[in-house]
Design an enzyme around this catalytic site. Structure first.
Site, PDB file in Angstrom:
ATOM      1  N   LYS A  26       0.850  -1.197   0.000  1.00 12.77           N
ATOM      2  CA  LYS A  26       0.000   0.000   0.000  1.00 12.77           C
ATOM      3  C   LYS A  26       0.879   1.237   0.000  1.00 12.77           C
ATOM      4  CE  LYS A  26       0.928   1.390   4.432  1.00 12.77           C
ATOM      5  NZ  LYS A  26       1.737   2.557   4.752  1.00 12.77           N
ATOM      6  N   ASP A 150      -1.742  -0.769  10.730  1.00 11.85           N
ATOM      7  CA  ASP A 150      -1.995  -0.821   9.281  1.00 11.85           C
ATOM      8  C   ASP A 150      -2.717  -2.093   8.863  1.00 11.85           C
ATOM      9  OD1 ASP A 150      -0.745   1.526   8.766  1.00 11.85           O
ATOM     10  OD2 ASP A 150       1.074   0.663   7.889  1.00 11.85           O
TER      11      ASP A 150
HETATM   12  O1  C5P Z   1       0.827  -0.511  15.020  1.00  4.34           O
HETATM   13  P1  C5P Z   1       2.258  -0.618  14.624  1.00  4.34           P
HETATM   14  O2  C5P Z   1       2.947  -1.755  15.328  1.00  4.34           O
HETATM   15  O3  C5P Z   1       2.477  -0.629  13.160  1.00  4.34           O
HETATM   16  O4  C5P Z   1       2.934   0.721  15.126  1.00  4.34           O
HETATM   17  C1  C5P Z   1       4.297   0.814  15.433  1.00  4.34           C
HETATM   18  C2  C5P Z   1       4.501   1.968  16.398  1.00  4.34           C
HETATM   19  O5  C5P Z   1       4.212   3.202  15.743  1.00  4.34           O
HETATM   20  C3  C5P Z   1       3.579   1.927  17.601  1.00  4.34           C
HETATM   21  O6  C5P Z   1       4.134   1.181  18.631  1.00  4.34           O
HETATM   22  C4  C5P Z   1       3.462   3.401  17.957  1.00  4.34           C
HETATM   23  O7  C5P Z   1       4.581   3.788  18.714  1.00  4.34           O
HETATM   24  C5  C5P Z   1       3.553   4.097  16.618  1.00  4.34           C
HETATM   25  N1  C5P Z   1       2.227   4.471  16.079  1.00  4.34           N
HETATM   26  C6  C5P Z   1       1.563   5.578  16.593  1.00  4.34           C
HETATM   27  N2  C5P Z   1       0.335   5.902  16.108  1.00  4.34           N
HETATM   28  C7  C5P Z   1      -0.233   5.199  15.108  1.00  4.34           C
HETATM   29  C8  C5P Z   1       0.432   4.071  14.562  1.00  4.34           C
HETATM   30  C9  C5P Z   1       1.669   3.747  15.071  1.00  4.34           C
HETATM   31  O8  C5P Z   1       2.060   6.259  17.506  1.00  4.34           O
HETATM   32  N3  C5P Z   1      -1.439   5.544  14.658  1.00  4.34           N
END
Ligand code: C5P
Length: 302
Positions: A26, A150
């Site tokens: 994406k 995501d």
């Molecule tokens: O959800 P994911 O593991 O992909 O996100 C990685 C990190 O990115 C999270 O631990 C968080 O610190 C940050 N993040 C965030 N806000 C989001 C998505 C991700 O702060 N909407």
């Protein structure tokens, strides 16, 4: 040959021992940070667009669970999001976790194109079929959400807007037109690091996008979601100025929109005409420290 007509998600092919699902990339056509939640996550308003570039995962019957990986040096144990997705789904559905899964990896790691999240969501869709559970996508969403912000998008593919942590999905029909030139540096950017540097208020970087090929049923209606803005760009470009150089180079080469995808490191340019995209890709691939890929956007039946 690229087929622009909407099709069912995900792409499925029978194989000798089971079936293969494509696990697509994406890009974010827009990524705005609108707040911070108590749990530390940031509230987003974003537009996801699926591309015709994908890993593949084969799903076969097996008494045990096992994962093989080709094309990347990745762990195939509990550190892998595919394994975590399988275990979480088996627990939620209260069934034994079984299946032989074979991943063929082509998407970059930590590239901002969602490879890991895509693999996890496609694992849920694939095991749902292999285990004949017939869960609908809404039932799979909570599991996907826990695997990564995501991840829920990849249960739907195509074009979608997202709010919340980027995990509350509104699937849209249609797809962006044009030709995407993706420039992928050899290094990745860690999402958690990029978000940890966010400071409010954010500096507005509005972009003037002149592009006619977005579907009237899709992004055009979402006036609040300004196309072409990525609130993580300032942070990531400060540490990696070469990414901003790539963005500017894409504009010089005729892109009508050029921005970073997600938290990077991928930077893409959108071109109305194929020849312009190919010419830009050729120019940029002279730089040995990047990979370049030309992609089209995919529309899905809703
Ligand atoms: O959800 P994911 O593991 O992909 O996100 C990685 C990190 O990115 C999270 O631990 C968080 O610190 C940050 N993040 C965030 N806000 C989001 C998505 C991700 O702060 N909407």
């Amino acid at each position: 040959m690229f087929d622009p007509s909407p099709r069912k998600y995900p792409d499925l092919q029978e194989s000798a021992l089971g079936f293969v699902l494509r696990s697509p990339a994406k890009i974010n056509l827009s990524l705005r940070i609108v707040g911070k939640q108590d749990d530390g996550y940031h509230q987003l308003e974003t537009i996801f667009q699926e591309l015709d570039w994908a890993d593949e995962i084969e799903f076969c019957e097996s008494k045990e669970f096992n994962l093989t990986i080709q094309g990347a040096d990745l762990p195939s144990d509990g550190r892998n999001l595919i394994v975590r997705a399988a275990v979480a789904f088996a627990e939620a559905a209260m069934v034994p976790c079984r299946g032989q899964l074979n991943l063929t990896k082509v998407l970059p790691l930590q590239g901002g194109v969602g490879g890991g999240s895509s693999n996890a969501a496609i694992t849920l869709l694939g095991l749902n079929r292999l285990w004949q559970l017939n869960w609908d996508r809404h039932q799979l969403e909570p599991i996907a959400r826990k695997l990564g912000a995501d991840c829920p998008f990849f249960l739907y593919g195509g074009l979608a807007t997202a709010t919340g942590r980027g995990d509350v999905i509104e699937p849209l029909s249609g797809a962006s037109g044009g030709h995407f030139v993706l420039v992928l540096p050899t290094f990745g950017v860690e999402t958690a690091w990029a978000f940890s540097k966010v400071k409010f208020p954010l500096t507005e970087v509005e972009k003037n996008v002149i592009f006619s090929s977005l579907p009237s049923t899709g992004v055009g209606e979402k006036r609040a979601l300004k196309l072409g803005r990525n609130d993580l760009e300032n942070i990531v470009f400060q540490r990696f100025p070469e990414l901003n150089d790539i963005r500017e180079r894409l504009l010089e080469l005729g892109a009508c929109l050029s921005m970073m995808s997600g938290s990077g490191s991928t930077v893409f340019g959108l071109f109305e005409i194929d020849e312009d995209a190919q010419r830009a890709a050729h120019e940029l691939s002279k730089n040995r420290s990047v990979r370049v890929k030309v992609c089209r956007a995919i529309a899905r039946l809703r």
